[in-house]
Write an enzyme that holds these catalytic residues in place. Structure first.
Site, PDB file in Angstrom:
ATOM      1  N   HIS A 102       0.818  -1.212   0.000  1.00 18.52           N
ATOM      2  CA  HIS A 102       0.000   0.000   0.000  1.00 18.52           C
ATOM      3  C   HIS A 102       0.852   1.262   0.000  1.00 18.52           C
ATOM      4  CE1 HIS A 102      -3.133  -2.799   0.883  1.00 18.52           C
ATOM      5  NE2 HIS A 102      -2.665  -3.075   2.089  1.00 18.52           N
TER       6      HIS A 102
ATOM      7  N   HIS B  53      -6.750  -4.663  -1.194  1.00 18.57           N
ATOM      8  CA  HIS B  53      -6.007  -5.919  -1.185  1.00 18.57           C
ATOM      9  C   HIS B  53      -6.308  -6.753  -2.406  1.00 18.57           C
ATOM     10  CE1 HIS B  53      -6.346  -4.771   3.067  1.00 18.57           C
ATOM     11  NE2 HIS B  53      -5.098  -5.154   3.093  1.00 18.57           N
TER      12      HIS B  53
END
Lengths: 336, 336
Positions: B57, B219
């Protein structure tokens, strides 16, 4: 082609509006032009800096308009040089009475159109000088250039010349420091994937699943050779060796390095390249003073990266570290 | 799978080293851990902030370690929660004697592991509080959560709670302002392409050429529905309407908005979204005070974006605008 756009013919126009709306404290769009200029103009009597080129390289160049860097950025259509009349608008916006320096990437169209604009501005009585950045060591001539291409190293020119201009140096001095950076900066890039110009709708080249394109420019143009995908460290090392050889770094040098994502590369992967750049410098005995890691000069959604080395001296380092406050590059934050 | 990596099992380890080597003035890696902590620790007697979660991320969360934001970030493997012992190391690094606030994104693994770490730290005599961010309006429960997921709005929590902590507020006060942000922030994202976890080697889902996935998390998990690719304005408007409805913005409000690229989206396209966010706010009579546009919370090389709205009051706006100096977010540059 999947892109977050409305009509493909409006992409540049809408993105320029978006930049001005997102960063109103930094940039304003000159009405009816493709020019982003500082929202708060530089103090009078200081040299103005103008850069630009085709769109698709964001944050270049509108993201570098602001304190300590550019006064105006001129955007062409995607991967297309801005027209002379647009560049002229940029020069006018950047003119604060002490002359204007044009920072041009070495592509035939850019060089020609910025040059015509320079002549038009001089006819209006504006003093204009120009430098051409040709940091890409990959190719001598290319699809779009005579001589080497200008790529991510251009941002170091913006930063260092911009810092000096902010202090009230003369046009000749600002031009000279820009030329000093150009003589000391080298870059090279690779791509894992191509990119798609919105108006075309198809990728600029194709690559097999295990191939990468070495020596790409920033317009989706082909590189110097297809290679098998290699491990990041090996890839970085071969590029760094080529950059350092071209810079004649035979003895330990003081360096800044830029790890530049081409638009679609995760920062996770850029960090892996940064690690290798630091280790390589250490192994070679270089004094790596600064690493810039991020997306500075992109090629739409291309996956890949370029590496840039800048050979520093005291003056260049001090100017590189000087404060800047632009949408894409902010330095010199005040702590308590 | 084409990625700029060495061995896939070393990706996180090498990227953490890369962050520390690229930004030595900002972060250091605590030896033998996956923790990035401030290179210059916060003044004693101030609350420390810890966040973290799976890698992939970036720049979250290591990029937000520094003045005015986090004290430590804890990284798990890609899309995998960090273990409690790693989080404990982060808490220790962030502890300057006034307690530590954990900012956790709402995923089952993160919530559990941060909670265990909190108990371990309390057993060592460190005062620890915790907030859970659940800004994603797309799904009520998901593959990885009970309740809503935490996504890009988390960065507003880092920024605002970090600003207050820097001023010496108590742990209760810093926790309260973080909860205030959480109650006022909503996000939603979409993907044009999936992403590939290095250790898996295959994309997390597949999309047809004319499809997008609406309501994705960070995700690579599926969203709420497949939709035909639409024009950017239409896409943004439907998301903004959903966010504002969830925030009960029935009358004009003061807002901050974040246009967050998922990793592989050109900034050109983010700027087109920013334009629409500004126009939508104007049409609705909202007072859009700040736009943050860039890559704040990514999902590897995914193409797509999330939009976040934060409903501001005087205090939150002032803290949002406070200086910060971290690798990924620098504000408050000193001008001459």
């Amino acid at each position: 082609m999947k892109k977050v756009v409305n009509r493909v013919e409006d992409v540049v126009d809408e993105a320029l509006d978006g930049m001005a709306l997102a960063f109103p404290a930094y940039v304003r769009r000159i009405p009816n032009t493709n020019v982003l200029a500082r929202a708060v103009p530089k103090k009078g009597g200081r040299v103005g800096l103008v850069s630009g080129g085709g769109s698709g390289h964001e944050p270049a160049h509108g993201g570098y308009v602001g304190y300590g860097m550019l006064d105006a950025a001129v955007a062409g259509e995607v991967f297309t040089s801005p027209t002379p009349d647009q560049v002229l608008e940029g020069i006018r916006a950047a003119n604060h009475g002490a002359g204007v320096l044009l920072i041009v990437k070495n592509y035939t169209g850019d060089v020609m159109n910025f040059d015509i604009a320079r002549e038009l501005a001089e006819a209006e009585g504006i003093e204009v000088a120009s430098v051409t950045v040709d940091d890409d060591v990959a190719v001598q001539d290319s699809l779009y250039t005579t001589g080497r291409r200008g790529i991510a190293g251009t941002i170091y020119v913006h930063k260092i010349a911009g810092a000096l201009a902010e202090r009230g140096a003369s046009l000749a001095e600002v031009k000279a420091v820009a030329e000093s950076v150009i003589s000391r900066v080298r870059s090279m890039g690779f791509a894992l994937t191509p990119c798609t110009v919105p108006a075309n709708g198809t990728p600029t080249f194709t690559l097999e699943e295990n191939e990468l394109e070495m020596g790409i420019g920033i317009h989706g143009e082909p590189g110097i050779q297809r290679e098998s995908v290699r491990q990041a460290d090996e890839l970085a090392e071969s590029m760094l060796d080529r950059l350092s050889s071209d810079l004649d770094l035979n003895s330990p040098a003081r360096l800044a390095a830029m790890i530049n994502g081409m638009g679609g590369t995760p920062m996770l992967e850029l960090a892996i390249l940064a690690r290798k750049v630091a280790h390589w410098s250490q192994d070679k005995g270089h004094d790596l003073r600064r690493i810039w890691m991020g997306e500075y000069m992109t090629s739409l959604e291309m996956q890949g990266a370029s590496l840039t080395l800048l050979s520093l001296d005291d003056r260049l380092q001090e100017l590189l570290d000087a404060p800047s406050d632009t949408p894409a590059l902010r330095q010199g934050v005040a702590h308590d």
